[in-house]
Scaffold this active site. Structure first.
Site, PDB file in Angstrom:
ATOM      1  N   TRP B 101       0.832  -1.208   0.000  1.00 23.61           N
ATOM      2  CA  TRP B 101       0.000   0.000   0.000  1.00 23.61           C
ATOM      3  C   TRP B 101       0.860   1.249   0.000  1.00 23.61           C
ATOM      4  CZ3 TRP B 101      -4.807  -0.631  -1.513  1.00 23.61           C
ATOM      5  CH2 TRP B 101      -5.356  -1.920  -1.419  1.00 23.61           C
ATOM      6  N   ASP B 170      -1.525   6.478   6.424  1.00 21.48           N
ATOM      7  CA  ASP B 170      -2.619   5.601   6.011  1.00 21.48           C
ATOM      8  C   ASP B 170      -2.844   4.632   7.159  1.00 21.48           C
ATOM      9  OD1 ASP B 170      -4.304   3.687   4.995  1.00 21.48           O
ATOM     10  OD2 ASP B 170      -3.091   3.230   3.229  1.00 21.48           O
ATOM     11  N   LYS B 194     -12.196  -2.060   7.796  1.00 22.17           N
ATOM     12  CA  LYS B 194     -11.470  -2.970   8.658  1.00 22.17           C
ATOM     13  C   LYS B 194     -11.902  -2.770  10.113  1.00 22.17           C
ATOM     14  CE  LYS B 194      -8.275  -2.918   4.953  1.00 22.17           C
ATOM     15  NZ  LYS B 194      -7.592  -4.176   4.654  1.00 22.17           N
TER      16      LYS B 194
END
Lengths: 359, 359
Positions: B101, B170, B194
């Site tokens: 990511w 992030d 999540k």
């Protein structure tokens, strides 16, 4: 008691759809999980995802030469993504202006290149769809953009322009309300929160040939080809919103498809327009006769005081969402697919009664 | 029977949250409508929206000098929005690379300006958070970007860098899993799917002072200031996803807040790491000890055949989502806030049993 929901969006969702979603909310398809808890890479979710895609194709008669995408960000993000992808440096994006959302689409396109207004009914407070446009001079056109239905003003295109350049339509507030010929368009987009389900998912229907003309160097997530290549699963999609979309599409199919839904919509809107037209001028339609929308019915009352009284009494009778947008004033009834005919008939009766008591 | 849901995302949602959503799905707050059918301009919805905002502020201790936004498009859209808004022409975006990511965030930033990698553990298949970085040479920095938790590799930052340039994180896969000092960061972003709720909403927490440094000429919907000015109601927000977020945040508060949830998470992850560490090398952790994640526990078995057998037997015992990502192989247990301690203990027991039967 269920409200008579005339909200402009987010709007009514069919009761059987809500009841089914409720029933399976904690345990979807015997997985021991909610549909929200499924991996977007799981077989169970992929079935939902692909069912939404194939049902939309079936209901709108979308040919195999078109892609169907499920994106995020609403029509507002499409306003930027479209010029980012399809407005080439030496070309012009053409617009026919029929309301506030056309204006927003134009504003964003201006950040990316040349734009031109072919026609606009702004001077008449967008009370009709512009008819006095010429498509003769559009050879430099990247595309022609229209807004098929104008939620705020209660107007709707009847006959779409036959354009030699790619035609793009924002159908957020009338997709699936009537039969359309998808092949007239290079790209159709629609936020789901009016006729398709809850907010949070945007449907894009685009001609493959057109998609191939896209600019390069577009950020990955804003590049349509990213989503095409990955069946709208490049990143985590809004899975629950797509699930609700699939249920709404199933419901439309059960109603008898778009043709049947269109007929019901004509009866629904007809009941309310009739109350306006037979009110001896008590109610005045904002839209001109030739541009009246099947989805958003806008009307004014003789004065501010009566408008207030009307909205207050309507509220007491369980009618929701009837206040007009500030740029038109008066009232607006949004009669999207999921609004039952019974609710429209109840509103028409109430309008007649209110007029009789207040004329 | 409720599954033991170890999905990496979308992931488990607390059962009481799902049950409450189910109960009020058709009739929210006695409105006669689903929360999905409410106008985003209505008082009923605004209460939901503002409750989500204030609960997040309370739980994470977010000061008034920060904005809290609810956007669409996931972390993937933030990868573009951040450089679009904050990477100035004569400056450099710095990155510490801890996984796939981070790579995606870097790739998008490159489209907008200068970037520089301060450190990376890619050579070691991202099995640890890079430690060998120097912040000395970052005066030209627009910002420093990190990924606080790496879902694929099962690693997590313990001590965040103390940077003289704005720090951006992030936190998609570990927000709210432990206490953090928000004031260390200029901008935090996280997809909800999540630890926060269903997919379809992205939380952004940003310092007002930092937001003021944004570039001009950013498309309206991609401009953070648009959303700040409109309390995340510029366009129709994903109302149902934000409603679910508000319920999840209420649940976290009921659990005793983030401090208590962190303690439970440590016990949950502890049980599984213990099964790995006491397996005499049968299970091997992918992450190094100093970088182990509280949220994603990655481990391998002696060979491919045993891995398959493990996953098959796990499935039969109702454990979901344990297959590792292809770039690491083996297994992964995602133990987000909503995964009950009981599920983690059941997995640890199963791991012990499987090892005894197959060593």
């Amino acid at each position: 008691m269920r409200a008579y929901n005339f909200n402009a969006g987010p709007a009514a969702i069919p009761l059987p759809v809500l009841e089914r979603a409720q029933k399976e909310l904690v345990n979807f398809n015997n997985t021991g999980m909610s549909v929200m808890e499924l991996s977007h890479r799981s077989k169970d979710y992929e079935e939902v995802h692909n069912k939404a895609n194939s049902l939309l194709r079936e209901l709108l008669g979308i040919p195999d030469t078109y892609e169907v995408l499920f994106l995020q960000g609403g029509a507002s993000l499409q306003f930027s993504m479209i010029p980012m992808n399809f407005l080439q440096e030496n070309k012009t994006a053409h617009f026919i202006m029929s309301g506030a959302w056309s204006e927003k689409a134009l504003k964003e396109a201006k950040m990316f290149g040349e734009t031109r207004i072919l026609a606009s009914s702004k001077e008449e407070n967008y009370k009709h769809i512009p008819k006095d446009y010429s498509l003769a001079d559009t050879e430099d056109g990247a595309y022609l953009h229209i807004t098929s239905n104008n939620t705020i003003y209660g107007t709707q295109w009847n006959e779409y322009p036959t354009s030699s350049i790619p035609l793009i339509a924002d159908m957020s507030s009338d997709i699936l309300c009537k039969e359309i010929d998808v092949e007239k368009f290079s790209l159709i987009y629609a936020g789901a929160q009016k006729n398709l389900g809850p907010s949070g998912v945007t449907v894009v229907i685009a001609k493959k040939e057109f998609l191939e003309t896209a600019n390069e160097n577009v950020p990955t997530i804003l590049n349509y080809s990213t989503h095409v290549k990955n069946n709208s699963l490049y990143n985590t999609p809004p899975t629950f919103a797509i699930y609700m979309l699939s249920l709404v599409l199933e419901w439309v199919k059960e109603q008898g498809g778009v043709k049947k839904v269109q007929q019901i919509n004509e009866e629904k809107a007809g009941a309310i327009y009739s109350a306006i037209d037979h009110s001896n001028g008590f109610y005045k339609a904002h839209a001109t006769d030739d541009s009246r929308s099947l989805m958003n019915i806008t009307f004014t009352l003789p004065n501010e005081e009566l408008t207030k009284k009307f909205l207050q009494e309507a509220k007491e009778r369980n009618f929701i969402g009837l206040a007009g947008h500030r740029s038109v004033g008066g009232c607006r009834a949004s009669t999207y697919n999921a609004v039952p005919k019974e609710a429209c008939e109840a509103l028409a009766s109430f309008m007649n009664e209110f007029r009789d008591n207040n004329k």
